[in-house]
Design a protein around this motif. Sequence first.
Motif, PDB file in Angstrom:
ATOM      1  N   LEU A  36      88.059  44.068  32.952  1.00 41.01           N
ATOM      2  CA  LEU A  36      88.075  44.521  31.559  1.00 41.01           C
ATOM      3  C   LEU A  36      87.979  43.343  30.603  1.00 41.01           C
ATOM      4  CD1 LEU A  36      90.928  47.194  31.843  1.00 41.01           C
ATOM      5  CD2 LEU A  36      88.466  47.542  32.021  1.00 41.01           C
ATOM      6  N   VAL A  40      84.830  42.541  27.905  1.00 42.03           N
ATOM      7  CA  VAL A  40      85.061  42.322  26.472  1.00 42.03           C
ATOM      8  C   VAL A  40      84.589  40.934  26.057  1.00 42.03           C
ATOM      9  CG1 VAL A  40      86.818  42.160  24.680  1.00 42.03           C
ATOM     10  CG2 VAL A  40      86.981  43.955  26.397  1.00 42.03           C
ATOM     11  N   SER A  43      80.805  40.757  25.944  1.00 42.14           N
ATOM     12  CA  SER A  43      80.232  41.475  24.802  1.00 42.14           C
ATOM     13  C   SER A  43      80.372  40.681  23.505  1.00 42.14           C
ATOM     14  CB  SER A  43      80.900  42.837  24.648  1.00 42.14           C
ATOM     15  OG  SER A  43      82.259  42.701  24.253  1.00 42.14           O
ATOM     16  N   TYR A 268      77.258  45.241  28.005  1.00 48.33           N
ATOM     17  CA  TYR A 268      78.708  45.045  27.978  1.00 48.33           C
ATOM     18  C   TYR A 268      79.312  45.616  26.697  1.00 48.33           C
ATOM     19  CZ  TYR A 268      78.266  41.882  31.964  1.00 48.33           C
ATOM     20  OH  TYR A 268      78.026  41.354  33.207  1.00 48.33           O
ATOM     21  N   VAL A 272      82.213  48.709  26.166  1.00 49.71           N
ATOM     22  CA  VAL A 272      83.415  48.587  25.334  1.00 49.71           C
ATOM     23  C   VAL A 272      83.461  49.692  24.291  1.00 49.71           C
ATOM     24  CG1 VAL A 272      84.614  47.127  23.660  1.00 49.71           C
ATOM     25  CG2 VAL A 272      83.570  46.104  25.695  1.00 49.71           C
ATOM     26  N   SER A 275      84.502  53.003  25.761  1.00 46.19           N
ATOM     27  CA  SER A 275      85.836  53.091  26.364  1.00 46.19           C
ATOM     28  C   SER A 275      86.980  52.993  25.363  1.00 46.19           C
ATOM     29  CB  SER A 275      86.005  51.971  27.417  1.00 46.19           C
ATOM     30  OG  SER A 275      84.990  52.033  28.388  1.00 46.19           O
ATOM     31  N   VAL A 276      86.734  52.337  24.247  1.00 43.78           N
ATOM     32  CA  VAL A 276      87.820  52.081  23.294  1.00 43.78           C
ATOM     33  C   VAL A 276      88.493  53.354  22.775  1.00 43.78           C
ATOM     34  CG1 VAL A 276      88.260  51.248  20.938  1.00 43.78           C
ATOM     35  CG2 VAL A 276      87.120  49.782  22.590  1.00 43.78           C
TER      36      VAL A 276
END
Length: 300
Positions: A36, A40, A43, A268, A272, A275-276
């Motif tokens: 994870l 992040v 990205s 990437y 993110v 998923s956030v």
Amino acid sequence: MQAAGTKIKEPLGDRLFLLAIYVFLTLLMMAVLYPLVYIVSSSLSSPRAVVSGQVWLYPVEFSLRAYKSIFQSTQLMYGYYNTIVYTVFGTLINLLFTILLAYPLSVKKFYGRNAFMILLMITMFFSGGLIPTYLLVKDLDMLDTRWAMWLPGALSVFQVVIARTFFQSSIPHELSEAAQMDGCRDARYLISVVLPLSKPILAVMGLMYAVGHWNAYFDALIYLRSEKLFPLQYVLRNLLILNSSDPEMLANTAGKIREQGFEQALKYALIVVASVPVLVIYPFVQRHFVKGVMIGSLKG
């Protein structure tokens, strides 16, 4: 006799065992957390740093170019909007149907509830299949409509069983008798008494249903044709798996940057962004979620 306040010394074997557990859990946490953190960091790094392998923990050559490109994409914004609509209204439909089915099955005086439960349990192991379901959706004129994302999966039998178990074990039968003596009807009793006492299980079901809707793409693949109805996960599938990049996201990007791996950094950032929202929602229902899971698993 041991004096008050004196600590009992743990045996060496117990301390070593506890230390081994801490070490194992730490390694497990790092194994889960590192991917994870890497996603992040990648990205937020420049495409050149991502492609060259310079990113491993912290962002290198900090850049928000990938996120700017995402929010400039009409396709992604449509996907975000559609997924929010599917998740919110789909979860409400799921909770409505689940409660309306689970509560009557939890009432002891409901005649034939065991037979209904047997029929429901059969559907957990046997189904009509994809083709009959598709033909049914087609005959109902729901193809390429939002209803095709909601109604075919309006409730989960597993969630009905969990909710029924909760109602039986956690809502005292005496409350129903007292409400009937006061002239309270079943519908009013369900809304005013049962639901306020069922916040833990509602949080559990709501979160599970919402995550299912947020991550759903297969139903869209089968039933939807219009790009303006595609959910976010379906759009991401096209971008990440089929490598069909959205031209709008690359329109303002120079060819050199594109060659250096802008699309890789973009992937990437897409992960993110997708998923956030779920990660943000979970802490608000965590307390009810843990309690509801424990009740549903230990009582029955």
